[in-house]
Design a protein around this motif. Structure first.
Motif, PDB file in Angstrom:
ATOM      1  N   VAL A 117      31.799  60.492  65.660  1.00 25.26           N
ATOM      2  CA  VAL A 117      30.956  61.015  64.588  1.00 25.26           C
ATOM      3  C   VAL A 117      29.488  60.858  64.953  1.00 25.26           C
ATOM      4  N   ALA A 118      29.139  59.765  65.600  1.00 24.14           N
ATOM      5  CA  ALA A 118      27.748  59.561  66.024  1.00 24.14           C
ATOM      6  C   ALA A 118      27.351  60.519  67.140  1.00 24.14           C
ATOM      7  N   GLN A 119      28.284  60.819  68.028  1.00 29.75           N
ATOM      8  CA  GLN A 119      27.961  61.680  69.165  1.00 29.75           C
ATOM      9  C   GLN A 119      27.711  63.128  68.738  1.00 29.75           C
ATOM     10  N   ILE A 120      28.398  63.594  67.723  1.00 29.14           N
ATOM     11  CA  ILE A 120      28.284  65.003  67.320  1.00 29.14           C
ATOM     12  C   ILE A 120      26.848  65.391  66.971  1.00 29.14           C
ATOM     13  N   PRO A 121      26.082  64.586  66.204  1.00 29.75           N
ATOM     14  CA  PRO A 121      24.703  64.995  65.904  1.00 29.75           C
ATOM     15  C   PRO A 121      23.675  64.537  66.939  1.00 29.75           C
ATOM     16  N   HIS A 122      24.103  64.015  68.073  1.00 26.76           N
ATOM     17  CA  HIS A 122      23.135  63.587  69.094  1.00 26.76           C
ATOM     18  C   HIS A 122      22.200  64.733  69.474  1.00 26.76           C
ATOM     19  N   SER A 123      22.778  65.869  69.805  1.00 23.05           N
ATOM     20  CA  SER A 123      21.954  67.017  70.194  1.00 23.05           C
ATOM     21  C   SER A 123      21.148  67.556  69.027  1.00 23.05           C
ATOM     22  N   HIS A 124      21.631  67.388  67.825  1.00 26.54           N
ATOM     23  CA  HIS A 124      20.887  67.773  66.632  1.00 26.54           C
ATOM     24  C   HIS A 124      19.517  67.101  66.661  1.00 26.54           C
ATOM     25  N   PHE A 125      19.490  65.803  66.903  1.00 26.38           N
ATOM     26  CA  PHE A 125      18.225  65.067  66.926  1.00 26.38           C
ATOM     27  C   PHE A 125      17.408  65.374  68.176  1.00 26.38           C
ATOM     28  N   VAL A 126      18.070  65.540  69.302  1.00 26.97           N
ATOM     29  CA  VAL A 126      17.342  65.820  70.544  1.00 26.97           C
ATOM     30  C   VAL A 126      16.622  67.161  70.455  1.00 26.97           C
ATOM     31  N   TYR A 127      17.293  68.167  69.923  1.00 24.88           N
ATOM     32  CA  TYR A 127      16.650  69.480  69.846  1.00 24.88           C
ATOM     33  C   TYR A 127      15.659  69.583  68.698  1.00 24.88           C
ATOM     34  N   LEU A 128      15.831  68.796  67.655  1.00 20.77           N
ATOM     35  CA  LEU A 128      14.764  68.711  66.660  1.00 20.77           C
ATOM     36  C   LEU A 128      13.509  68.136  67.309  1.00 20.77           C
ATOM     37  N   ASN A 129      13.690  67.168  68.185  1.00 20.81           N
ATOM     38  CA  ASN A 129      12.567  66.608  68.923  1.00 20.81           C
ATOM     39  C   ASN A 129      11.935  67.663  69.831  1.00 20.81           C
ATOM     40  N   GLN A 130      12.761  68.531  70.396  1.00 21.50           N
ATOM     41  CA  GLN A 130      12.237  69.616  71.227  1.00 21.50           C
ATOM     42  C   GLN A 130      11.389  70.573  70.398  1.00 21.50           C
ATOM     43  N   ALA A 131      11.854  70.846  69.183  1.00 19.33           N
ATOM     44  CA  ALA A 131      11.088  71.728  68.300  1.00 19.33           C
ATOM     45  C   ALA A 131       9.763  71.093  67.909  1.00 19.33           C
ATOM     46  N   VAL A 132       9.776  69.794  67.657  1.00 22.12           N
ATOM     47  CA  VAL A 132       8.539  69.083  67.328  1.00 22.12           C
ATOM     48  C   VAL A 132       7.517  69.258  68.440  1.00 22.12           C
ATOM     49  N   ARG A 133       7.979  69.170  69.678  1.00 24.69           N
ATOM     50  CA  ARG A 133       7.069  69.153  70.823  1.00 24.69           C
ATOM     51  C   ARG A 133       6.691  70.555  71.305  1.00 24.69           C
ATOM     52  N   GLN A 134       7.569  71.530  71.153  1.00 20.75           N
ATOM     53  CA  GLN A 134       7.319  72.831  71.760  1.00 20.75           C
ATOM     54  C   GLN A 134       7.362  73.999  70.794  1.00 20.75           C
ATOM     55  N   GLY A 135       7.805  73.791  69.582  1.00 15.83           N
ATOM     56  CA  GLY A 135       7.886  74.900  68.640  1.00 15.83           C
ATOM     57  C   GLY A 135       6.529  75.270  68.072  1.00 15.83           C
ATOM     58  N   SER A 136       6.360  76.536  67.724  1.00 20.32           N
ATOM     59  CA  SER A 136       5.159  76.968  67.013  1.00 20.32           C
ATOM     60  C   SER A 136       5.232  76.476  65.573  1.00 20.32           C
ATOM     61  N   GLY A 137       4.114  76.586  64.857  1.00 16.56           N
ATOM     62  CA  GLY A 137       4.122  76.167  63.465  1.00 16.56           C
ATOM     63  C   GLY A 137       5.167  76.906  62.654  1.00 16.56           C
ATOM     64  N   ALA A 138       5.277  78.216  62.866  1.00 19.00           N
ATOM     65  CA  ALA A 138       6.251  79.017  62.123  1.00 19.00           C
ATOM     66  C   ALA A 138       7.677  78.625  62.494  1.00 19.00           C
ATOM     67  N   GLN A 139       7.921  78.339  63.783  1.00 20.85           N
ATOM     68  CA  GLN A 139       9.253  77.942  64.215  1.00 20.85           C
ATOM     69  C   GLN A 139       9.647  76.602  63.610  1.00 20.85           C
ATOM     70  N   LYS A 140       8.715  75.665  63.614  1.00 28.17           N
ATOM     71  CA  LYS A 140       8.990  74.368  63.009  1.00 28.17           C
ATOM     72  C   LYS A 140       9.315  74.517  61.529  1.00 28.17           C
ATOM     73  N   GLN A 141       8.567  75.339  60.854  1.00 28.93           N
ATOM     74  CA  GLN A 141       8.790  75.537  59.423  1.00 28.93           C
ATOM     75  C   GLN A 141      10.213  76.039  59.166  1.00 28.93           C
ATOM     76  N   ARG A 142      10.658  77.018  59.952  1.00 24.93           N
ATOM     77  CA  ARG A 142      11.997  77.579  59.760  1.00 24.93           C
ATOM     78  C   ARG A 142      13.082  76.570  60.096  1.00 24.93           C
ATOM     79  N   ILE A 143      12.943  75.928  61.254  1.00 21.74           N
ATOM     80  CA  ILE A 143      13.990  75.011  61.712  1.00 21.74           C
ATOM     81  C   ILE A 143      14.097  73.798  60.800  1.00 21.74           C
ATOM     82  N   PHE A 144      12.970  73.195  60.470  1.00 24.32           N
ATOM     83  CA  PHE A 144      13.006  71.991  59.644  1.00 24.32           C
ATOM     84  C   PHE A 144      13.441  72.296  58.222  1.00 24.32           C
ATOM     85  N   ALA A 145      13.111  73.480  57.719  1.00 22.07           N
ATOM     86  CA  ALA A 145      13.566  73.862  56.384  1.00 22.07           C
ATOM     87  C   ALA A 145      15.092  73.930  56.347  1.00 22.07           C
TER      88      ALA A 145
END
Length: 424
Positions: free
Chosen positions: A111-139
């Motif tokens: 159960v812990a392993q399944i959302p691992h990539s969820h957090f890793v790619y949210l971190n990717q969005a934080v670092r490389q996403g545009s403002g509009a992309q972050k807004q959509r993904i985080f929403a």
């Protein structure tokens, strides 16, 4: 999008899960999940871990995917704890996220392993996403939606060699083609983060694809000795339509000091630490309630055998040491994120390398010695205590621990910082 589950039971589970996700979380009027502070996140993780642990052995032995358990994580708000404050989340630091992972993994590392990539790619969005992309993904995440990965590939030269490609299909439009394996979380996700070249042999990028997108096929063909219910199978992408608004750059992330790789590795280490704690706790429960004492010990309870007590002391020491190194790695990573330089990023990578090395060793050792301290009866298949070792042995193969020790050795001898890439 096509789902190809392994058996009829999985089909039933997945079909039951898709109705609420499509009609509630996907609706425009969907509410947000709770925004949890650090103490509350740890408390909620403890409560859910206890519930998750109750069915862990049965899910493993019958290979039942943890559909409801993953949904509960999302609805609790735990999968949104890293969403930045500027976008409506709590923006909890890496150290807290790692502690949540450790607690959940002690309940069930699948159960812990399944959302691992969820957090890793949210971190990717934080670092490389545009403002509009972050807004959509985080929403979406604040509505309880989840992200799976389609990153690794089989049959390539090495782990960072990829063939999946985004091909131009008009202004701002692309077609995504390729086959991915080890796609943890994709089967149960609402969106799949796909790592691909932008154009043939072009720079790497992340395509954020809706799981229901035409041409996206998720195949539940994961068949490993451990981590059996992570559904880390195959994703096939055939002319999947993607637009610029859902593509974030990836390659440039490693041009400057970063903690992206260290963050991903920290969460892996947390999962291994959780496995070690679960194995030790289950061994103690077995010895207290089921083990018979060895006659030469001259005691009535196996738990009073001085050799057994000494072994448990050694194992408890190992688990506490692994937890301590993990906690320190999280704090070093937090400090690096607050003041990012080549030196602070390198320090974070080294601290996380140490955590990966010690949690790898500890999880495998404790889950193996479980049988030594518990006795012959503990090896009965009906108890499924071997799942701890199988989970540890499988999960610790994500990255060779020996390379973590190499990086630590090079730093100790010559002060050489680790390389900049996603594995450290």
């Amino acid at each position: 999008m096509t789902l190809t589950p392994a058996n009829a039971e999985q089909t039933q589970n997945l079909d039951a899960d898709r109705t609420p996700r499509g009609s509630v979380l996907g609706a425009e009027e969907a509410g947000t999940v709770p925004v949890l502070g650090a103490e509350e996140a740890v408390r909620v993780a403890g409560r859910l871990a206890a519930q998750i642990a109750a069915g862990a052995a049965e899910r493993d032995s019958r290979r039942i995917l943890p559909v409801g358990e993953v949904r509960a994580l999302a609805e609790s708000g735990l999968l949104a704890i890293s969403v930045p404050e500027a976008y409506g989340g709590a923006g909890l630091p890496a150290s807290v996220v790692a502690e949540v992972f450790r607690i959940i993994a002690a309940g069930d590392p699948n159960v812990a392993q399944i959302p691992h990539s969820h957090f890793v790619y949210l971190n990717q969005a934080v670092r490389q996403g545009s403002g509009a992309q972050k807004q959509r993904i985080f929403a979406e995440v604040l509505q309880g939606r989840t992200i799976g990965n389609a990153q690794s590939e089989r049959g390539t030269a090495h782990v960072r060699d990829f063939r999946t490609t985004l091909t131009p299909d008009g202004p701002g439009r692309w077609r995504l083609n390729g086959t991915k394996f080890y796609c943890t979380g994709a089967l149960l996700a609402d969106r799949v983060a796909v790592l691909a070249h932008r154009g043939v042999d072009g720079p790497m990028a992340v395509a954020w694809v809706d799981r229901d997108a035409p041409g996206l096929e998720v195949i539940d063909d994961w068949d490993a000795v451990g981590q059996r219910t992570t559904a880390s199978g195959t994703v096939r992408l055939t002319d999947v339509a993607v637009t610029d608004e859902w593509i974030t750059p990836y390659a440039v992330m490693f041009d400057a000091p970063q903690t992206y790789g260290a963050y991903a590795q920290l969460l892996h280490a947390a999962i291994d630490a959780g496995i070690a704690r679960a194995a030790l706790d289950d061994a103690a429960e077995f010895v207290r309630t089921k083990s018979r004492p060895y006659p030469d010990a001259g005691v009535l309870r196996a738990a009073d055998d001085p050799l057994v007590v000494q072994a448990f002391g050694d194992l408890e020491l190992a688990v506490r040491a692994a937890d301590a190194v993990l906690g320190e790695a999280g704090r070093v990573l937090d400090r690096a994120n607050a003041d990012l330089t080549a030196e602070t990023a390198g320090a974070a990578s080294l601290a996380v390398a140490a955590a990966r090395a010690i949690t790898t060793k500890t999880s495998v050792e404790v889950s193996s010695r479980l049988f030594e301290v518990s006795g012959t009866r503990s090896a009965l298949a009906e108890l499924d205590l071997d799942r701890h070792w199988r989970n540890a042995r499988t999960h610790t193969l994500h990255d060779p621990a020996a390379w973590k020790v190499q990086h630590l050795g090079r730093w100790a001898v010559d002060g050489v910082l680790p390389p900049r890439h996603g594995q450290i």
